[in-house]
Design a protein around this motif. Structure first.
Motif, PDB file in Angstrom:
ATOM      1  N   SER A 121       0.860  -1.187   0.000  1.00  0.00           N
ATOM      2  CA  SER A 121       0.000   0.000   0.000  1.00  0.00           C
ATOM      3  C   SER A 121       0.892   1.231   0.000  1.00  0.00           C
ATOM      4  CB  SER A 121      -0.918   0.001   1.229  1.00  0.00           C
ATOM      5  OG  SER A 121      -0.156   0.244   2.402  1.00  0.00           O
ATOM      6  N   LEU A 122       0.287   2.377   0.115  1.00  0.00           N
ATOM      7  CA  LEU A 122       1.050   3.624   0.194  1.00  0.00           C
ATOM      8  C   LEU A 122       1.455   3.940   1.618  1.00  0.00           C
ATOM      9  CD1 LEU A 122      -0.982   5.803  -2.342  1.00  0.00           C
ATOM     10  CD2 LEU A 122       1.047   4.397  -2.742  1.00  0.00           C
ATOM     11  N   SER A 123       1.341   2.936   2.523  1.00  0.00           N
ATOM     12  CA  SER A 123       1.743   3.106   3.927  1.00  0.00           C
ATOM     13  C   SER A 123       2.865   2.118   4.231  1.00  0.00           C
ATOM     14  CB  SER A 123       0.560   2.855   4.864  1.00  0.00           C
ATOM     15  OG  SER A 123      -0.549   3.639   4.468  1.00  0.00           O
ATOM     16  N   PRO A 124       4.133   2.465   4.050  1.00  0.00           N
ATOM     17  CA  PRO A 124       5.266   1.543   4.211  1.00  0.00           C
ATOM     18  C   PRO A 124       5.311   0.859   5.570  1.00  0.00           C
ATOM     19  CG  PRO A 124       5.978   3.599   3.210  1.00  0.00           C
ATOM     20  CD  PRO A 124       4.563   3.813   3.649  1.00  0.00           C
ATOM     21  N   GLU A 125       4.998   1.604   6.660  1.00  0.00           N
ATOM     22  CA  GLU A 125       5.049   1.003   7.989  1.00  0.00           C
ATOM     23  C   GLU A 125       4.038  -0.133   8.119  1.00  0.00           C
ATOM     24  OE1 GLU A 125       4.445   4.158   7.366  1.00  0.00           O
ATOM     25  OE2 GLU A 125       6.260   5.242   7.967  1.00  0.00           O
ATOM     26  N   SER A 126       2.859   0.065   7.577  1.00  0.00           N
ATOM     27  CA  SER A 126       1.830  -0.977   7.639  1.00  0.00           C
ATOM     28  C   SER A 126       2.208  -2.172   6.778  1.00  0.00           C
ATOM     29  CB  SER A 126       0.482  -0.415   7.188  1.00  0.00           C
ATOM     30  OG  SER A 126       0.079   0.655   8.027  1.00  0.00           O
ATOM     31  N   ASN A 127       2.849  -1.928   5.663  1.00  0.00           N
ATOM     32  CA  ASN A 127       3.288  -3.028   4.806  1.00  0.00           C
ATOM     33  C   ASN A 127       4.208  -3.973   5.557  1.00  0.00           C
ATOM     34  OD1 ASN A 127       1.887  -1.749   2.783  1.00  0.00           O
ATOM     35  ND2 ASN A 127       3.706  -0.888   1.785  1.00  0.00           N
ATOM     36  N   ILE A 128       5.171  -3.404   6.291  1.00  0.00           N
ATOM     37  CA  ILE A 128       6.114  -4.211   7.063  1.00  0.00           C
ATOM     38  C   ILE A 128       5.374  -5.033   8.107  1.00  0.00           C
ATOM     39  CG2 ILE A 128       8.032  -4.108   8.686  1.00  0.00           C
ATOM     40  CD1 ILE A 128       8.995  -1.603   7.206  1.00  0.00           C
ATOM     41  N   LEU A 129       4.406  -4.448   8.748  1.00  0.00           N
ATOM     42  CA  LEU A 129       3.646  -5.127   9.794  1.00  0.00           C
ATOM     43  C   LEU A 129       2.937  -6.359   9.242  1.00  0.00           C
ATOM     44  CD1 LEU A 129       2.473  -5.214  12.684  1.00  0.00           C
ATOM     45  CD2 LEU A 129       0.644  -3.701  11.875  1.00  0.00           C
ATOM     46  N   PHE A 130       2.266  -6.210   8.124  1.00  0.00           N
ATOM     47  CA  PHE A 130       1.523  -7.332   7.549  1.00  0.00           C
ATOM     48  C   PHE A 130       2.447  -8.398   6.968  1.00  0.00           C
ATOM     49  CE2 PHE A 130      -2.076  -4.403   7.650  1.00  0.00           C
ATOM     50  CZ  PHE A 130      -3.112  -5.258   7.983  1.00  0.00           C
ATOM     51  N   ASN A 131       3.500  -7.965   6.314  1.00  0.00           N
ATOM     52  CA  ASN A 131       4.310  -8.898   5.562  1.00  0.00           C
ATOM     53  C   ASN A 131       5.298  -9.684   6.404  1.00  0.00           C
ATOM     54  OD1 ASN A 131       2.935  -8.095   3.290  1.00  0.00           O
ATOM     55  ND2 ASN A 131       4.431  -6.511   2.779  1.00  0.00           N
ATOM     56  N   LYS A 132       5.310  -9.429   7.713  1.00  0.00           N
ATOM     57  CA  LYS A 132       6.035 -10.318   8.606  1.00  0.00           C
ATOM     58  C   LYS A 132       5.424 -11.720   8.525  1.00  0.00           C
ATOM     59  CE  LYS A 132       9.038  -7.598  10.705  1.00  0.00           C
ATOM     60  NZ  LYS A 132      10.487  -7.834  10.690  1.00  0.00           N
ATOM     61  N   GLY A 133       4.084 -11.749   8.340  1.00  0.00           N
ATOM     62  CA  GLY A 133       3.407 -13.043   8.254  1.00  0.00           C
ATOM     63  C   GLY A 133       3.582 -13.851   9.505  1.00  0.00           C
ATOM     64  N   ALA A 134       3.584 -13.200  10.678  1.00  0.00           N
ATOM     65  CA  ALA A 134       3.883 -13.898  11.916  1.00  0.00           C
ATOM     66  C   ALA A 134       2.741 -14.801  12.351  1.00  0.00           C
ATOM     67  CB  ALA A 134       4.169 -12.871  13.008  1.00  0.00           C
ATOM     68  N   LEU A 135       3.104 -15.902  12.974  1.00  0.00           N
ATOM     69  CA  LEU A 135       2.111 -16.810  13.529  1.00  0.00           C
ATOM     70  C   LEU A 135       1.823 -16.446  14.976  1.00  0.00           C
ATOM     71  CD1 LEU A 135       3.524 -20.187  12.181  1.00  0.00           C
ATOM     72  CD2 LEU A 135       1.439 -19.069  11.445  1.00  0.00           C
ATOM     73  N   PRO A 136       0.556 -16.532  15.446  1.00  0.00           N
ATOM     74  CA  PRO A 136       0.249 -16.256  16.841  1.00  0.00           C
ATOM     75  C   PRO A 136       0.989 -17.207  17.759  1.00  0.00           C
ATOM     76  CG  PRO A 136      -1.739 -16.275  15.512  1.00  0.00           C
ATOM     77  CD  PRO A 136      -0.645 -16.774  14.638  1.00  0.00           C
ATOM     78  N   THR A 137       1.490 -16.678  18.887  1.00  0.00           N
ATOM     79  CA  THR A 137       2.183 -17.519  19.860  1.00  0.00           C
ATOM     80  C   THR A 137       1.917 -16.967  21.246  1.00  0.00           C
ATOM     81  OG1 THR A 137       4.329 -18.418  20.510  1.00  0.00           O
ATOM     82  CG2 THR A 137       4.326 -16.176  19.694  1.00  0.00           C
ATOM     83  N   ALA A 138       2.330 -17.707  22.263  1.00  0.00           N
ATOM     84  CA  ALA A 138       2.024 -17.316  23.641  1.00  0.00           C
ATOM     85  C   ALA A 138       2.889 -16.162  24.117  1.00  0.00           C
ATOM     86  CB  ALA A 138       2.220 -18.521  24.559  1.00  0.00           C
ATOM     87  N   SER A 139       4.004 -15.936  23.453  1.00  0.00           N
ATOM     88  CA  SER A 139       4.871 -14.854  23.889  1.00  0.00           C
ATOM     89  C   SER A 139       5.584 -14.226  22.710  1.00  0.00           C
ATOM     90  CB  SER A 139       5.919 -15.390  24.881  1.00  0.00           C
ATOM     91  OG  SER A 139       6.735 -16.345  24.244  1.00  0.00           O
ATOM     92  N   ASN A 140       5.755 -12.954  22.747  1.00  0.00           N
ATOM     93  CA  ASN A 140       6.510 -12.168  21.779  1.00  0.00           C
ATOM     94  C   ASN A 140       5.853 -10.809  21.630  1.00  0.00           C
ATOM     95  OD1 ASN A 140       8.353 -11.377  19.699  1.00  0.00           O
ATOM     96  ND2 ASN A 140       8.674 -13.535  19.252  1.00  0.00           N
TER      97      ASN A 140
END
Length: 259
Positions: A60-79
């Protein structure tokens, strides 16, 4: 008497060497001089199921948000905690849970079960337009695989990057069937959520192209059954084979002397 014995020995040799003819051709009932054009009725594209691991790429035109989504992180109990949901950053991909949901930053839980990749992209794009400027979403399967076993040259489990594969392509990845593979009796095993389906397909018949099992789904298993000749070969005792070969040699010698 001599000629009766000769006829008997010849009969034994004849029946020992004969076996039922095998049809090794695919789509044998498709005539060579005929051009067949049919509308594709069976759905080819795979649908997202619980247990799938998805790659969801957002631009998108929001670079910070792009990084957030594209981590593709899996939910976990800690982090790291983002909007009440914790993620582990080093593992890429979004896991579809047993209820068919994925957990995304900002959006939270999103139901994607039974969506095609294109439908999921449309759904996520519409949802993200509230938060991002001109978002573009790309969804891919990360763990789409099919398994081909039995009478094939290279039995294995194969990853399919685009989530689109039919039974012929899967057999091609496995090096095709051996001469012992029963093309008229190929078993496909399919599991979806709480149900297992099993069907036998006749690849000698062109009508297989219309089957809902012609296009494979994630985690399908294709089993190529061996014919009777392979079963006999596999179960034959080497000692018995030696005895049979010896007996045939003796019969050959007798036949040659009588003649």
């Amino acid at each position: 008497m001599k000629y009766r014995l000769v006829a008997f020995i010849v009969s034994l040799l004849f029946f020992a060497s004969c076996s039922a003819p095998r049809n090794l051709a695919y789509f044998d009932n498709l005539r060579e001089e005929t051009v067949v054009t049919e509308k594709i009725a069976n759905e080819a594209e795979a649908k997202i199921q619980p247990g799938d691991l998805l790659s969801i790429n957002v631009t998108s035109l929001s670079p910070e948000s792009n990084i957030l989504f594209n981590k593709g992180a899996l939910p976990t109990a800690s982090n790291a905690n983002v909007n009440g949901v914790t993620y582990v950053q080093e593992t890429e991909g979004y896991l579809v849970d047993k209820s068919g949901f994925v957990v995304l930053p900002i959006l939270g839980k999103v139901k994607l079960e039974n969506f095609t990749r294109e439908e999921a992209e449309t759904q996520l794009t519409a949802s993200l337009q509230k938060y991002l400027k001109e978002p573009v979403v790309n969804v891919r399967f990360r763990n789409f695989k099919v398994t081909v076993i039995g009478e094939v040259n290279r039995p294995s489990t194969f990853q399919v990057a685009d989530g689109n594969v039919n039974i012929l392509e899967a057999l091609g990845m496995a090096g095709d069937m051996t001469a012992f593979g029963k093309r008229e009796n190929v078993l496909v095993i399919r599991e979806t959520k709480d149900e297992r389906s099993m069907v036998r397909l006749n690849l000698n018949d062109k009508n297989i192209l219309k089957s809902p099992f012609f296009n494979l789904q994630q985690n399908d298993i294709v089993y190529v059954e061996p014919d009777k000749a392979k079963e006999v070969q596999a179960s034959a005792n080497p000692r018995n084979i030696s005895i049979i070969v010896g007996a045939m040699s003796v019969l050959t010698i007798i036949l040659s002397r009588l003649l």
